[in-house]
Scaffold this motif. Structure first.
Motif, PDB file in Angstrom:
ATOM      1  N   GLY A  67       0.807  -1.211   0.000  1.00  0.00           N
ATOM      2  CA  GLY A  67       0.000   0.000   0.000  1.00  0.00           C
ATOM      3  C   GLY A  67       0.841   1.261   0.000  1.00  0.00           C
ATOM      4  O   GLY A  67       0.517   2.239  -0.682  1.00  0.00           O
ATOM      5  N   GLN A  68       1.937   1.241   0.770  1.00  0.00           N
ATOM      6  CA  GLN A  68       2.817   2.414   0.828  1.00  0.00           C
ATOM      7  C   GLN A  68       3.443   2.693  -0.535  1.00  0.00           C
ATOM      8  O   GLN A  68       3.554   3.845  -0.960  1.00  0.00           O
ATOM      9  CB  GLN A  68       3.899   2.206   1.890  1.00  0.00           C
ATOM     10  CG  GLN A  68       3.363   2.248   3.311  1.00  0.00           C
ATOM     11  CD  GLN A  68       4.412   1.842   4.344  1.00  0.00           C
ATOM     12  OE1 GLN A  68       5.415   1.202   4.017  1.00  0.00           O
ATOM     13  NE2 GLN A  68       4.170   2.195   5.589  1.00  0.00           N
ATOM     14  N   ILE A  69       3.865   1.640  -1.229  1.00  0.00           N
ATOM     15  CA  ILE A  69       4.454   1.808  -2.563  1.00  0.00           C
ATOM     16  C   ILE A  69       3.382   2.234  -3.561  1.00  0.00           C
ATOM     17  O   ILE A  69       3.613   3.098  -4.415  1.00  0.00           O
ATOM     18  CB  ILE A  69       5.155   0.514  -3.012  1.00  0.00           C
ATOM     19  CG1 ILE A  69       6.418   0.287  -2.155  1.00  0.00           C
ATOM     20  CG2 ILE A  69       5.511   0.556  -4.493  1.00  0.00           C
ATOM     21  CD1 ILE A  69       7.151  -1.000  -2.434  1.00  0.00           C
ATOM     22  N   ALA A  70       2.171   1.647  -3.435  1.00  0.00           N
ATOM     23  CA  ALA A  70       1.073   2.016  -4.337  1.00  0.00           C
ATOM     24  C   ALA A  70       0.718   3.493  -4.197  1.00  0.00           C
ATOM     25  O   ALA A  70       0.348   4.153  -5.176  1.00  0.00           O
ATOM     26  CB  ALA A  70      -0.151   1.147  -4.052  1.00  0.00           C
ATOM     27  N   SER A  71       0.871   4.037  -2.985  1.00  0.00           N
ATOM     28  CA  SER A  71       0.543   5.446  -2.768  1.00  0.00           C
ATOM     29  C   SER A  71       1.475   6.372  -3.543  1.00  0.00           C
ATOM     30  O   SER A  71       1.145   7.530  -3.799  1.00  0.00           O
ATOM     31  CB  SER A  71       0.610   5.788  -1.274  1.00  0.00           C
ATOM     32  OG  SER A  71       1.957   5.798  -0.812  1.00  0.00           O
ATOM     33  N   SER A  72       2.655   5.864  -3.918  1.00  0.00           N
ATOM     34  CA  SER A  72       3.613   6.674  -4.683  1.00  0.00           C
ATOM     35  C   SER A  72       3.324   6.635  -6.179  1.00  0.00           C
ATOM     36  O   SER A  72       3.851   7.449  -6.933  1.00  0.00           O
ATOM     37  CB  SER A  72       5.049   6.193  -4.429  1.00  0.00           C
ATOM     38  OG  SER A  72       5.265   4.924  -5.018  1.00  0.00           O
ATOM     39  N   ARG A  73       2.475   5.687  -6.623  1.00  0.00           N
ATOM     40  CA  ARG A  73       2.177   5.572  -8.044  1.00  0.00           C
ATOM     41  C   ARG A  73       0.936   6.377  -8.384  1.00  0.00           C
ATOM     42  O   ARG A  73      -0.127   5.849  -8.663  1.00  0.00           O
ATOM     43  CB  ARG A  73       2.012   4.104  -8.442  1.00  0.00           C
ATOM     44  CG  ARG A  73       3.272   3.260  -8.320  1.00  0.00           C
ATOM     45  CD  ARG A  73       4.471   3.856  -9.018  1.00  0.00           C
ATOM     46  NE  ARG A  73       4.227   4.153 -10.411  1.00  0.00           N
ATOM     47  CZ  ARG A  73       4.729   3.442 -11.425  1.00  0.00           C
ATOM     48  NH1 ARG A  73       5.495   2.409 -11.185  1.00  0.00           N
ATOM     49  NH2 ARG A  73       4.483   3.783 -12.668  1.00  0.00           N
ATOM     50  N   ARG A  74       1.081   7.714  -8.375  1.00  0.00           N
ATOM     51  CA  ARG A  74      -0.061   8.583  -8.650  1.00  0.00           C
ATOM     52  C   ARG A  74      -0.479   8.506 -10.118  1.00  0.00           C
ATOM     53  O   ARG A  74      -1.522   9.033 -10.483  1.00  0.00           O
ATOM     54  CB  ARG A  74       0.284  10.023  -8.289  1.00  0.00           C
ATOM     55  CG  ARG A  74       0.655  10.239  -6.821  1.00  0.00           C
ATOM     56  CD  ARG A  74      -0.489   9.857  -5.895  1.00  0.00           C
ATOM     57  NE  ARG A  74      -0.145  10.059  -4.509  1.00  0.00           N
ATOM     58  CZ  ARG A  74      -0.392  11.173  -3.820  1.00  0.00           C
ATOM     59  NH1 ARG A  74      -1.001  12.178  -4.397  1.00  0.00           N
ATOM     60  NH2 ARG A  74      -0.047  11.279  -2.560  1.00  0.00           N
ATOM     61  N   ASP A  75       0.369   7.888 -10.956  1.00  0.00           N
ATOM     62  CA  ASP A  75      -0.028   7.694 -12.348  1.00  0.00           C
ATOM     63  C   ASP A  75      -0.997   6.527 -12.494  1.00  0.00           C
ATOM     64  O   ASP A  75      -1.685   6.391 -13.505  1.00  0.00           O
ATOM     65  CB  ASP A  75       1.206   7.445 -13.226  1.00  0.00           C
ATOM     66  CG  ASP A  75       2.080   6.297 -12.700  1.00  0.00           C
ATOM     67  OD1 ASP A  75       2.200   6.163 -11.473  1.00  0.00           O
ATOM     68  OD2 ASP A  75       2.620   5.538 -13.528  1.00  0.00           O
ATOM     69  N   LEU A  76      -1.075   5.649 -11.473  1.00  0.00           N
ATOM     70  CA  LEU A  76      -1.913   4.456 -11.544  1.00  0.00           C
ATOM     71  C   LEU A  76      -3.049   4.469 -10.526  1.00  0.00           C
ATOM     72  O   LEU A  76      -4.116   3.905 -10.774  1.00  0.00           O
ATOM     73  CB  LEU A  76      -1.060   3.196 -11.308  1.00  0.00           C
ATOM     74  CG  LEU A  76       0.130   2.968 -12.253  1.00  0.00           C
ATOM     75  CD1 LEU A  76       0.911   1.755 -11.808  1.00  0.00           C
ATOM     76  CD2 LEU A  76      -0.358   2.796 -13.674  1.00  0.00           C
ATOM     77  N   VAL A  77      -2.821   5.085  -9.371  1.00  0.00           N
ATOM     78  CA  VAL A  77      -3.793   5.046  -8.271  1.00  0.00           C
ATOM     79  C   VAL A  77      -4.521   6.384  -8.178  1.00  0.00           C
ATOM     80  O   VAL A  77      -3.877   7.438  -8.160  1.00  0.00           O
ATOM     81  CB  VAL A  77      -3.072   4.735  -6.932  1.00  0.00           C
ATOM     82  CG1 VAL A  77      -4.067   4.706  -5.780  1.00  0.00           C
ATOM     83  CG2 VAL A  77      -2.323   3.412  -7.024  1.00  0.00           C
ATOM     84  N   PRO A  78      -5.862   6.380  -8.112  1.00  0.00           N
ATOM     85  CA  PRO A  78      -6.623   7.640  -7.982  1.00  0.00           C
ATOM     86  C   PRO A  78      -6.152   8.449  -6.772  1.00  0.00           C
ATOM     87  O   PRO A  78      -5.797   7.871  -5.734  1.00  0.00           O
ATOM     88  CB  PRO A  78      -8.066   7.152  -7.789  1.00  0.00           C
ATOM     89  CG  PRO A  78      -8.103   5.816  -8.466  1.00  0.00           C
ATOM     90  CD  PRO A  78      -6.747   5.202  -8.227  1.00  0.00           C
ATOM     91  N   PRO A  79      -6.122   9.778  -6.897  1.00  0.00           N
ATOM     92  CA  PRO A  79      -5.556  10.643  -5.847  1.00  0.00           C
ATOM     93  C   PRO A  79      -6.103  10.391  -4.446  1.00  0.00           C
ATOM     94  O   PRO A  79      -5.341  10.306  -3.479  1.00  0.00           O
ATOM     95  CB  PRO A  79      -5.908  12.057  -6.331  1.00  0.00           C
ATOM     96  CG  PRO A  79      -6.086  11.919  -7.801  1.00  0.00           C
ATOM     97  CD  PRO A  79      -6.618  10.546  -8.038  1.00  0.00           C
ATOM     98  N   MET A  80      -7.436  10.256  -4.282  1.00  0.00           N
ATOM     99  CA  MET A  80      -8.017  10.101  -2.952  1.00  0.00           C
ATOM    100  C   MET A  80      -7.623   8.763  -2.322  1.00  0.00           C
ATOM    101  O   MET A  80      -7.404   8.677  -1.111  1.00  0.00           O
ATOM    102  CB  MET A  80      -9.540  10.217  -3.018  1.00  0.00           C
ATOM    103  CG  MET A  80     -10.040  11.621  -3.362  1.00  0.00           C
ATOM    104  SD  MET A  80      -9.333  12.904  -2.295  1.00  0.00           S
ATOM    105  CE  MET A  80      -9.973  12.405  -0.704  1.00  0.00           C
TER     106      MET A  80
END
Length: 551
Positions: A67-80
């Motif tokens: 989850g922490q790494i996914a939070s850095s992928r703003r190109d893939l994960v919606p901002p909220m």
């Protein structure tokens, strides 16, 4: 799914179900409609993010890190959702001291008293992978000992195997998983997590960054004590300071917040743009302020890397963003090789232009560099453009850093402050020596192309005769392709002519030296004149190469 993983897989599914994410699992094909008890269709993105964060927190270390790494992928994960995932905490129940003592003694091969004169039983900090204990060496130095939690590796190995199977499953079923190379992302995540499990690697990261600041007393990196460290135990100097976000205490002790903000900014930009090796998670808990406004970084489990090519591309990206140069940004994406054949170039250019226009009437002092990065990543996502992981980590680091700096000194704007670093990188890229080296490499490469050309032409002719030649050209890209081909052919011809002239000049010099005759022809210095012509042509070649790269 392997049978031995079935139990853990069920635990993962149940954690998502308990947190109301059954619709999410249903869409992924992991449960049937009968198993879907809670509907998330009425949830907004923030609520889904909260539920996802709770599920990942419940599942433990592997999923917290994911989850922490996914939070850095703003190109893939919606901002909220990314915003909620940033809140994932590493704090867990401490491991009993008896187990910690057993691990340290086994790893260091001796009783605790043999290595430490003091060893606190209560941990200073706890995290999903390990916990830290304040200790003292027999030499009198106070240290922080980071000890890995017992039996964490088998659980992580199982979780990573399940995630890998899950990625394979999705790649076969969903086009988006194939487009965004989900399997590759999971493999990369697995590698990153294995690196975090090896404390020796973290120690080497620490030393590498420490070398970057050997001549800068304003930045302090803790020393690693290798005699008391293994892959599961890491012993470093204990840092006594104030967290960078504890503004009240910084003011209480008379620290200069503006100077601290500038030092944090300069030290991070030095790591990123000069060294290409930087702290990957510069949040306030990892930055301590020491007396005399000295900045100290902690926790080097996550680092970012930029090779020379990416560093060279980052500099013009910043300048294009600052100058609102849409064409330059799109060309740079081409140079980075991340625009696919499926990308609608006209639509992508229009969206980038709209992003630039959004900030057109806003002063540069009011623009957030990190926010622009994230919005640019989101535009890329909409057009199926995969941002390199290194750039995504960099974007997240800049966003985190901007949050720290804005609290210390709201007047320091990273968009304007980063410009001198960008210009410095551009100068490095286009300084005469660098251009000369690149030009020589290109000339040699062009000669290689010329050598292979007859064989390749023969192969093309054979393919045409067999009726197997097919062309698939996007009309939107045709003009750019033809322009590039024209540039390449002109430069190749010019390089060959220049190379031939250099051989002729060398022959004339050697010949005149051997026979001892004058190089004058009709009372004119022939060789000298040819040399001047050669020099002018060479300067022109360097100029055209440099100009084409800036486009």
């Amino acid at each position: 799914m392997k049978i031995r993983h079935t139990k853990r897989f069920k635990e993962i599914i149940h954690a998502f179900l308990r947190n109301g994410l059954s619709r999410f699992l249903l869409r992924l094909g992991l449960i049937t409609r009968n198993e879907s008890k809670h509907d998330t269709s009425d949830m907004n993105m923030q609520e889904i993010g909260e539920k996802l964060r709770q599920a990942l927190q419940e599942l433990g270390p592997t999923f917290i890190k994911l989850g922490q790494i996914a939070s850095s992928r703003r190109d893939l994960v919606p901002p909220m959702i990314a915003f909620e995932l940033e809140k994932l905490l590493d704090h867990v129940t401490p491991v009993p001291f008896e187990q910690i003592q057993e691990i340290v003694q086994f790893e260091l091969d001796g009783p605790l008293e043999e290595f430490f004169s003091e060893f606190s039983e209560e941990p200073l900090a706890t995290a999903s992978i390990g916990q830290v204990h304040v200790s003292r060496l027999h030499s009198g130095e106070q240290v922080a000992v980071k000890v890995q939690r017992p039996d964490i590796r088998p659980t992580m190995e199982t979780d990573l195997a399940i995630l890998d199977d899950f990625a394979k499953f999705l790649v076969k079923r969903a086009d988006w998983a194939k487009t965004y190379r989900l399997r590759d992302m999971i493999v990369e995540f697995s590698k990153s997590l294995h690196n975090e499990l090896d404390y020796r690697l973290e120690g080497r990261n620490c030393e590498r960054i420490a070398k970057q600041f050997e001549k800068q007393p304003n930045v302090s990196i803790p020393k690693v004590h290798w005699n008391f460290s293994t892959d599961k135990v890491l012993t470093m100097d204990k840092i006594e300071g104030i967290k960078a976000n504890d503004l009240e205490k910084l003011d209480q002790y008379g620290y200069d917040r503006k100077l601290i903000a500038r030092r944090i900014f300069d030290s991070m930009l030095h790591q990123i743009l000069d060294e290409g090796f930087f702290h990957g998670d510069p949040h306030p808990g990892n930055i301590f302020i020491l007396p005399d406004n000295v900045v100290s970084y902690l926790d080097f489990g996550m680092v970012g890397r930029l090779d020379n090519k990416l560093k060279e591309q980052f500099a013009p990206l910043i300048l294009h963003m600052r100058n609102r140069n849409t064409e330059g940004m799109v060309s740079l994406f081409y140079e980075m090789g991340i625009i696919s054949d499926e990308t609608d170039l006209r639509a992508f250019t229009r969206d980038v232009d709209e992003l630039q226009n959004k900030y057109y009437d806003i002063s540069l002092d009011e623009i957030s560099l990190g926010t622009i990065f994230i919005e640019l990543f989101q535009v890329a996502y909409r057009h199926n453009i995969m941002i390199p992981t290194e750039i995504a980590v960099l974007g997240k680091s800049i966003l985190t850093l901007e949050g720290v700096i804005s609290k210390l000194d709201p007047s320091l704007n990273m968009m304007t402050a980063v410009e001198p670093f960008g210009k410095k990188l551009m100068w490095k890229r286009y300084n005469p020596k660098k251009v000369l080296e690149n030009s020589w490499v290109e000339i040699i490469g062009s000669l290689g192309i010329l050598y292979r050309f007859p064989k390749e032409l023969k192969a093309i002719a054979t393919t045409i005769r067999k009726g197997k030649l097919s062309l698939d050209v996007n009309p939107q890209q045709l003009k750019m392709i033809l322009g590039k081909l024209d540039q390449i052919s002109n430069r190749l011809s010019f390089s060959i002519m220049l190379f031939s002239l250099s051989i002729l000049l060398a022959g004339l010099f050697i010949g005149s030296a051997i026979v001892g005759r004058s190089s004058f022809l009709w009372q004119y210095p022939t060789i000298e004149a040819l040399f001047v012509i050669f020099l002018l042509m060479f300067v022109y070649l360097i100029h055209t190469i440099g100009r084409s790269r800036r486009k």
